[in-house]
Design a protein around this motif. Structure first.
Motif, PDB file in Angstrom:
ATOM      1  N   UNK A   1      42.098  26.490  28.292  1.00  0.00           N
ATOM      2  CA  UNK A   1      42.903  25.323  28.010  1.00  0.00           C
ATOM      3  C   UNK A   1      42.352  24.645  26.749  1.00  0.00           C
ATOM      4  N   UNK A   2      43.156  23.842  26.065  1.00  0.00           N
ATOM      5  CA  UNK A   2      42.641  23.146  24.874  1.00  0.00           C
ATOM      6  C   UNK A   2      41.409  22.287  25.179  1.00  0.00           C
ATOM      7  N   UNK A   3      41.374  21.631  26.352  1.00  0.00           N
ATOM      8  CA  UNK A   3      40.207  20.799  26.700  1.00  0.00           C
ATOM      9  C   UNK A   3      38.968  21.664  26.961  1.00  0.00           C
ATOM     10  N   UNK A   4      39.154  22.897  27.458  1.00  0.00           N
ATOM     11  CA  UNK A   4      38.025  23.822  27.622  1.00  0.00           C
ATOM     12  C   UNK A   4      37.437  24.181  26.257  1.00  0.00           C
ATOM     13  N   UNK A   5      38.326  24.450  25.298  1.00  0.00           N
ATOM     14  CA  UNK A   5      37.885  24.829  23.955  1.00  0.00           C
ATOM     15  C   UNK A   5      37.118  23.670  23.316  1.00  0.00           C
ATOM     16  N   UNK A   6      37.615  22.451  23.493  1.00  0.00           N
ATOM     17  CA  UNK A   6      36.936  21.274  22.930  1.00  0.00           C
ATOM     18  C   UNK A   6      35.556  21.089  23.551  1.00  0.00           C
ATOM     19  N   UNK A   7      35.449  21.290  24.849  1.00  0.00           N
ATOM     20  CA  UNK A   7      34.156  21.167  25.527  1.00  0.00           C
ATOM     21  C   UNK A   7      33.194  22.262  25.046  1.00  0.00           C
ATOM     22  N   UNK A   8      33.681  23.476  24.915  1.00  0.00           N
ATOM     23  CA  UNK A   8      32.847  24.575  24.434  1.00  0.00           C
ATOM     24  C   UNK A   8      32.357  24.271  23.019  1.00  0.00           C
ATOM     25  N   UNK A   9      33.224  23.681  22.207  1.00  0.00           N
ATOM     26  CA  UNK A   9      32.828  23.317  20.842  1.00  0.00           C
ATOM     27  C   UNK A   9      31.663  22.317  20.877  1.00  0.00           C
ATOM     28  N   UNK A  10      31.717  21.337  21.795  1.00  0.00           N
ATOM     29  CA  UNK A  10      30.625  20.373  21.934  1.00  0.00           C
ATOM     30  C   UNK A  10      29.350  21.029  22.441  1.00  0.00           C
ATOM     31  N   UNK A  11      29.479  21.917  23.415  1.00  0.00           N
ATOM     32  CA  UNK A  11      28.312  22.635  23.943  1.00  0.00           C
ATOM     33  C   UNK A  11      27.685  23.480  22.843  1.00  0.00           C
ATOM     34  N   UNK A  12      28.515  24.173  22.083  1.00  0.00           N
ATOM     35  CA  UNK A  12      28.014  25.005  20.992  1.00  0.00           C
ATOM     36  C   UNK A  12      27.249  24.162  19.975  1.00  0.00           C
ATOM     37  N   UNK A  13      27.808  23.006  19.624  1.00  0.00           N
ATOM     38  CA  UNK A  13      27.156  22.120  18.654  1.00  0.00           C
ATOM     39  C   UNK A  13      25.779  21.678  19.155  1.00  0.00           C
ATOM     40  N   UNK A  14      25.704  21.291  20.421  1.00  0.00           N
ATOM     41  CA  UNK A  14      24.431  20.799  20.951  1.00  0.00           C
ATOM     42  C   UNK A  14      23.404  21.930  21.054  1.00  0.00           C
ATOM     43  N   UNK A  15      23.832  23.118  21.448  1.00  0.00           N
ATOM     44  CA  UNK A  15      22.897  24.235  21.598  1.00  0.00           C
ATOM     45  C   UNK A  15      22.473  24.809  20.252  1.00  0.00           C
TER      46      UNK A  15
ATOM     47  N   UNK B   1      32.151  14.989  30.405  1.00  0.00           N
ATOM     48  CA  UNK B   1      32.743  15.933  29.458  1.00  0.00           C
ATOM     49  C   UNK B   1      33.188  15.255  28.170  1.00  0.00           C
ATOM     50  N   UNK B   2      33.736  14.040  28.277  1.00  0.00           N
ATOM     51  CA  UNK B   2      34.281  13.359  27.101  1.00  0.00           C
ATOM     52  C   UNK B   2      33.212  13.139  26.035  1.00  0.00           C
ATOM     53  N   UNK B   3      31.990  12.941  26.471  1.00  0.00           N
ATOM     54  CA  UNK B   3      30.884  12.726  25.553  1.00  0.00           C
ATOM     55  C   UNK B   3      30.680  13.954  24.671  1.00  0.00           C
ATOM     56  N   UNK B   4      30.602  15.133  25.297  1.00  0.00           N
ATOM     57  CA  UNK B   4      30.386  16.359  24.513  1.00  0.00           C
ATOM     58  C   UNK B   4      31.610  16.737  23.693  1.00  0.00           C
ATOM     59  N   UNK B   5      32.799  16.445  24.205  1.00  0.00           N
ATOM     60  CA  UNK B   5      34.005  16.711  23.427  1.00  0.00           C
ATOM     61  C   UNK B   5      33.988  15.858  22.164  1.00  0.00           C
ATOM     62  N   UNK B   6      33.596  14.586  22.300  1.00  0.00           N
ATOM     63  CA  UNK B   6      33.529  13.693  21.137  1.00  0.00           C
ATOM     64  C   UNK B   6      32.480  14.177  20.143  1.00  0.00           C
ATOM     65  N   UNK B   7      31.341  14.642  20.655  1.00  0.00           N
ATOM     66  CA  UNK B   7      30.295  15.174  19.763  1.00  0.00           C
ATOM     67  C   UNK B   7      30.808  16.408  19.031  1.00  0.00           C
ATOM     68  N   UNK B   8      31.475  17.296  19.754  1.00  0.00           N
ATOM     69  CA  UNK B   8      31.997  18.514  19.143  1.00  0.00           C
ATOM     70  C   UNK B   8      33.032  18.235  18.068  1.00  0.00           C
ATOM     71  N   UNK B   9      33.791  17.155  18.246  1.00  0.00           N
ATOM     72  CA  UNK B   9      34.807  16.778  17.257  1.00  0.00           C
ATOM     73  C   UNK B   9      34.240  15.906  16.142  1.00  0.00           C
ATOM     74  N   UNK B  10      32.980  15.494  16.270  1.00  0.00           N
ATOM     75  CA  UNK B  10      32.376  14.630  15.264  1.00  0.00           C
ATOM     76  C   UNK B  10      32.841  13.191  15.344  1.00  0.00           C
ATOM     77  N   UNK B  11      33.379  12.787  16.482  1.00  0.00           N
ATOM     78  CA  UNK B  11      33.882  11.421  16.676  1.00  0.00           C
ATOM     79  C   UNK B  11      32.740  10.523  17.140  1.00  0.00           C
TER      80      UNK B  11
END
Length: 180
Positions: free
Chosen positions: A48-62, A81-91
């Motif tokens: 799902x799009x929200x899964x991809x956004x979360x994975x993007x945040x996890x990837x950034x942190x790792x 989850x919203x925290x890591x999604x925001x980090x992954x998006x640079x927000x």
């Protein structure tokens, strides 16, 4: 032809977009229960799009911030989850807002409300004391002997190591069962 931003993505599309091998995405599904792609016949994964956004945040942190898997799991547990999604998006504005809301919600416990014996009974999760490099008595000091017969008490370090080893063994068994 590009897909709509709301369209589900296959594992190969997600892997290509985020520059990750597919096996890493499958591994992260075992470590982060927040990643739950929809599976169709034959086990084909659709993210799902929200899964991809979360994975993007996890990837950034790792990969970019140098966090460990346990560190990212702790961030997810504490901030959501919203925290890591925001980090992954640079927000960073959203990251700051989530952090401030979390601090405002944190109410210190009175001594009477503190859980009793939590240090002694915690078997699952991150250990309160960082395990030392000793492994069940190897490199021990004279004070640290083996557990005497008749006593059922292990040190917190050894219990944390045993718990982690058990988790890894169960995960290996699960993966072997899938292959059979």
């Amino acid at each position: 032809m590009d897909k709509s931003p709301d369209a589900f993505r296959t594992i190969s599309e997600v892997a290509e977009d985020l520059d990750l091998p597919q096996h890493v995405l499958r591994f992260w599904e075992t470590r982060f229960n927040q990643i739950k792609p929809m599976k169709r016949g034959g086990g084909r994964r659709y993210y799902r799009p929200q899964d991809v956004e979360l994975i993007k945040g996890i990837r950034h942190m790792l990969y970019d911030q140098g966090y460990t898997i346990k560190g990212v799991q702790k961030l997810l547990r504490e901030n959501g989850n919203h925290f890591l999604v925001a980090i992954g998006n640079g927000d960073m504005a959203a990251v700051e807002a989530i952090s401030q809301r979390r601090q405002a919600d944190a109410v210190p416990l009175t001594p009477a409300a503190q859980p009793r014996g939590a240090d002694d009974e915690m078997l699952v999760g991150e250990p309160k004391v960082k395990p030392s490099r000793r492994f069940f008595g190897l490199g021990k000091t004279d004070d640290d002997g083996p557990v005497q017969p008749g006593t059922s008490k292990l040190s917190r370090d050894n219990r944390a190591l045993l718990q982690e080893a058990l988790f890894d063994l169960l995960e290996c068994k699960r993966l072997l069962d899938q292959v059979r």
